[in-house]
Design a protein around this motif. Structure first.
Motif, short mmCIF file in Angstrom:
data_model
loop_
_atom_site.label_atom_id
_atom_site.label_comp_id
_atom_site.label_asym_id
_atom_site.label_seq_id
_atom_site.Cartn_x
_atom_site.Cartn_y
_atom_site.Cartn_z
N UNK A 168 50.45 21.51 32.83
CA UNK A 168 51.45 21.80 31.89
C UNK A 168 51.08 20.99 30.49
N UNK A 169 50.90 19.84 30.66
CA UNK A 169 50.84 19.00 29.41
C UNK A 169 49.68 19.30 28.67
N UNK A 170 48.68 19.74 29.28
CA UNK A 170 47.25 20.33 28.85
C UNK A 170 47.46 21.44 27.99
N UNK A 171 48.50 22.48 28.25
CA UNK A 171 49.06 23.58 27.19
C UNK A 171 47.99 24.49 27.44
N UNK A 172 47.26 24.69 28.49
CA UNK A 172 46.25 25.66 28.55
C UNK A 172 46.97 26.76 29.60
N UNK A 173 46.91 28.08 28.87
CA UNK A 173 47.36 29.12 29.66
C UNK A 173 46.64 29.83 30.88
N UNK A 174 45.20 29.86 30.80
CA UNK A 174 44.42 30.38 31.57
C UNK A 174 42.89 29.63 31.60
N UNK A 175 42.54 29.35 32.79
CA UNK A 175 41.09 28.74 33.04
C UNK A 175 41.27 28.05 34.50
#
Length: 135
Positions: A30-37
């Protein structure tokens, strides 16, 4: 895109212990802010591991420990001088990393799955690294 790994601190209180770290790993995502990976969870210790398994019934953790103790008994005539050969073997069986798909900013885990840190030579203070790669 790749981001620096997050570091989680895990303190264990028993020689052999399994700790649910799912929420901590999910918070890193969540804190990384990545949607997909992909989320990589890595344990840099030779007597600890990480695994994904059922987190609905706490008896599963107990049964994993019982099963590993049956497979890798403490009382064999091991050669390793430190006396923690069973911990090294158990860690090798489960492995030191797990990979989890990230979709819509969340870990893609099955309904009953959780991420577990597994201690086999505690009590200790340990590190778990979480790295998310966008893609």
């Amino acid at each position: 895109m790749s981001y620096d790994p997050a570091s989680l601190s895990v303190s264990t209180t028993k020689r052999v212990q399994i700790i649910d770290i799912t929420r901590d790993v999910a918070e890193c995502v969540r804190s990384g802010g990545i949607a997909c990976g992909v989320c990589f969870v890595y344990v840099p210790h030779t007597t600890a591991s990480v695994t994904i398994n059922e987190n609905a019934d706490p008896d599963v953790k107990t049964d994993i420990i019982k099963g590993l103790e049956e497979i890798v008994p403490e009382d064999l005539d091991y050669d390793h001088a430190e006396g923690n050969s069973p911990a090294h073997i158990k860690s090798s069986i489960l492995g030191n990393s797990a990979q989890i798909i990230v979709h819509n900013g969340q870990l893609v885990l099955g309904t009953w799955q959780g991420v577990y840190f597994c201690e086999f030579d505690g009590p200790r203070s340990r590190k778990v690294y979480v790295k998310i790669i966008e893609g």
